[in-house]
Design a protein around this motif. Structure first.
Motif, mmCIF file in Angstrom:
data_model
loop_
_atom_site.group_PDB
_atom_site.id
_atom_site.type_symbol
_atom_site.label_atom_id
_atom_site.label_comp_id
_atom_site.label_asym_id
_atom_site.label_seq_id
_atom_site.Cartn_x
_atom_site.Cartn_y
_atom_site.Cartn_z
ATOM 1 N N LEU A 205 0.850 -1.183 0.000
ATOM 2 C CA LEU A 205 0.000 0.000 0.000
ATOM 3 C C LEU A 205 0.885 1.232 0.000
ATOM 4 N N CYS A 206 0.377 2.328 -0.562
ATOM 5 C CA CYS A 206 1.124 3.578 -0.480
ATOM 6 C C CYS A 206 0.200 4.710 -0.054
ATOM 7 N N GLY A 264 9.658 10.611 2.725
ATOM 8 C CA GLY A 264 9.644 12.062 2.663
ATOM 9 C C GLY A 264 9.043 12.572 1.365
ATOM 10 N N TYR A 265 9.414 13.794 1.000
ATOM 11 C CA TYR A 265 8.860 14.408 -0.206
ATOM 12 C C TYR A 265 9.460 13.770 -1.458
ATOM 13 N N LEU A 266 8.600 13.430 -2.425
ATOM 14 C CA LEU A 266 9.052 12.833 -3.675
ATOM 15 C C LEU A 266 8.720 13.739 -4.853
ATOM 16 N N GLU A 267 9.634 13.792 -5.809
ATOM 17 C CA GLU A 267 9.361 14.463 -7.070
ATOM 18 C C GLU A 267 8.340 13.649 -7.864
ATOM 19 N N ARG A 268 7.864 14.232 -8.962
ATOM 20 C CA ARG A 268 6.820 13.607 -9.768
ATOM 21 C C ARG A 268 7.200 12.190 -10.218
ATOM 22 N N THR A 269 8.416 12.017 -10.688
ATOM 23 C CA THR A 269 8.854 10.694 -11.153
ATOM 24 C C THR A 269 8.821 9.678 -10.019
ATOM 25 N N GLY A 270 9.251 10.091 -8.844
ATOM 26 C CA GLY A 270 9.237 9.196 -7.693
ATOM 27 C C GLY A 270 7.833 8.802 -7.286
ATOM 28 N N VAL A 271 6.894 9.736 -7.388
ATOM 29 C CA VAL A 271 5.500 9.445 -7.063
ATOM 30 C C VAL A 271 4.944 8.383 -8.009
ATOM 31 N N LEU A 274 6.375 4.987 -7.283
ATOM 32 C CA LEU A 274 5.792 4.398 -6.080
ATOM 33 C C LEU A 274 4.405 3.830 -6.368
ATOM 34 N N LEU A 275 3.597 4.556 -7.123
ATOM 35 C CA LEU A 275 2.281 4.044 -7.497
ATOM 36 C C LEU A 275 2.413 2.751 -8.295
#
Length: 400
Positions: A205-206, A264-271, A274-275
């Motif tokens: 889950l995220c 922590g905070y992720l940039e768009r690519t990291g988001v 993760l999805l």
């Protein structure tokens, strides 16, 4: 210029979430429809001050930034006064993102004084629980609302709301006859790829959002720890603020013994990565019994659905229908309901999950197309101008 746009924060500003993101999506949608715009915003971003050339909406949008200092969250800066007054003078109609910030209040006051038509998107600022909190605990802010926010909202063409709950909050303070335009936030799914079914063992889950009480993440973790299986994982990404709530969050991470990771905070690519690695996105907003705060929409849910990721969401947001659509599970705001929803998710096989994934993507493409939703807003916003033009033509004909 067809319209002037006012927002406190604008993409690619980091750290200010929904208002900034929604402003970006809607402005691009209007530009895609061929509308010419001028936009004024603060230069605030937690990554450093924005430059106008970094705010890229294409040739259809003239961007003006003023320097923000002091009260950064509210976009304070004296340079806003001249820029906003000039915008309100020039633009035939103004669209304002947010309420009770420095630029949104100035723009609404200027429009009211100049007799200029304007529309306001409240972006959760009048959610029922939020208003009640201000009324009880923040008398100075409540006075601000009564003297400036509410009177200007009553002068607006319409108040743009994205969910029934948000509309309820507006009617509670402005009256049942408040002019409300109910249109959800759009999302451009063309640049979001649907990743395949996560191959790792167990269920990941995220959670994407601030680690704060109104998001309900600590209460969700406590429920998840009761039903998680050995290979199940929870990944959390978002900003945090030091305080008792974050200390409690850190204690829960230790209790999970490695099953929960905080990035922590992720940039768009990291988001998006993760999805892609997760089976479900969770949004437990309002789960904390002590706070009960909710958000008006939840852009992250729309992004997850666009990425083909089913969702687990708390009841009472803009997503109560998602279970009926077959794109996720909705739980009541209590621990037992969360545990029951988690166990349902754990019991799904891959083919059942794939059907949820496809249903979510289809819903975004069909119902949350930003250009179509943007045109619905545009037509209502332009109605006063069409009426004025018709009246002028009628008066002109009578002189003939």
């Amino acid at each position: 210029m067809d319209v002037g746009i006012v927002t406190t924060h604008v993409p690619p500003a980091q750290g200010y979430g929904g208002v900034s993101v929604t402003c970006g999506v809607l402005t691009r949608a209007w530009a895609a429809s061929g509308h010419d715009m001028a936009l004024v915003a603060s230069d605030e971003s937690i990554a450093g001050r924005l430059r106008p050339d970094e705010v890229d909406f294409g040739a259809k949008v003239d961007v003006g930034l003023y320097r923000c200092y002091g009260f950064r969250r509210w976009g304070f800066g004296l340079g806003a006064i001249a820029k906003l007054f000039k915008l309100c003078l020039r633009a035939p109609v103004i669209y304002i993102h947010g309420i009770a910030t420095w630029p949104s209040t100035l723009a609404a006051v200027f429009c009211s004084l100049l007799g200029k038509p304007f529309m306001v998107a409240v972006h959760g600022g009048l959610m029922p629980e939020h208003v009640e909190l201000i009324r009880r605990r923040k008398p100075h802010k409540w006075l601000y609302y009564k003297l400036l926010t509410f009177p200007t909202l009553r002068r607006a063409i319409a108040v743009h709301c994205t969910s029934d709950t948000e509309a309820e909050g507006v009617r509670n303070v402005l009256g049942q006859d408040a002019r409300i335009l109910l249109v959800p936030n759009g999302i451009d799914s063309r640049d979001i790829e649907v990743a395949p079914y996560p191959a790792e063992q167990g269920m990941q889950l995220c959670f994407l959002g601030h680690v704060q009480q109104e998001k309900g993440i600590n209460a969700f973790i406590r429920a998840w720890l009761k039903v998680r299986r050995p290979a199940d994982r929870l990944v959390i990404a978002g900003r945090s603020v030091d305080g008792e709530y974050f200390k409690e969050f850190q204690a829960l991470l230790e209790q999970a013994q490695g099953a929960i990771s905080y990035r922590g905070y992720l940039e768009r690519t990291g988001v998006m990565d993760l999805l892609a690695a997760s089976h479900f996105l969770v949004l437990p907003s309002g789960l904390e019994q002590a706070g009960g705060m909710r958000e008006n929409f939840g852009n992250v849910v729309a992004e997850a659905l666009a990425a083909g990721r089913p969702v687990l969401v708390a009841k009472g947001l803009a997503w109560d229908h998602i279970e009926a659509l077959g794109a996720g599970l909705v739980f009541d705001r209590n621990e037992a309901a969360v545990c029951a929803a988690l166990q349902k998710a754990q019991a799904l096989n891959e083919s059942e999950w794939q059907r949820m994934s496809s249903s979510g993507r289809d819903y975004v493409e069909q119902q949350l197309n930003p250009v179509r939703l943007g045109e619905r807003i545009w037509q209502v916003m332009m109605k006063p101008l069409r009426t004025k033009t018709a009246d002028q033509l009628s008066q002109g004909a009578s002189y003939d």
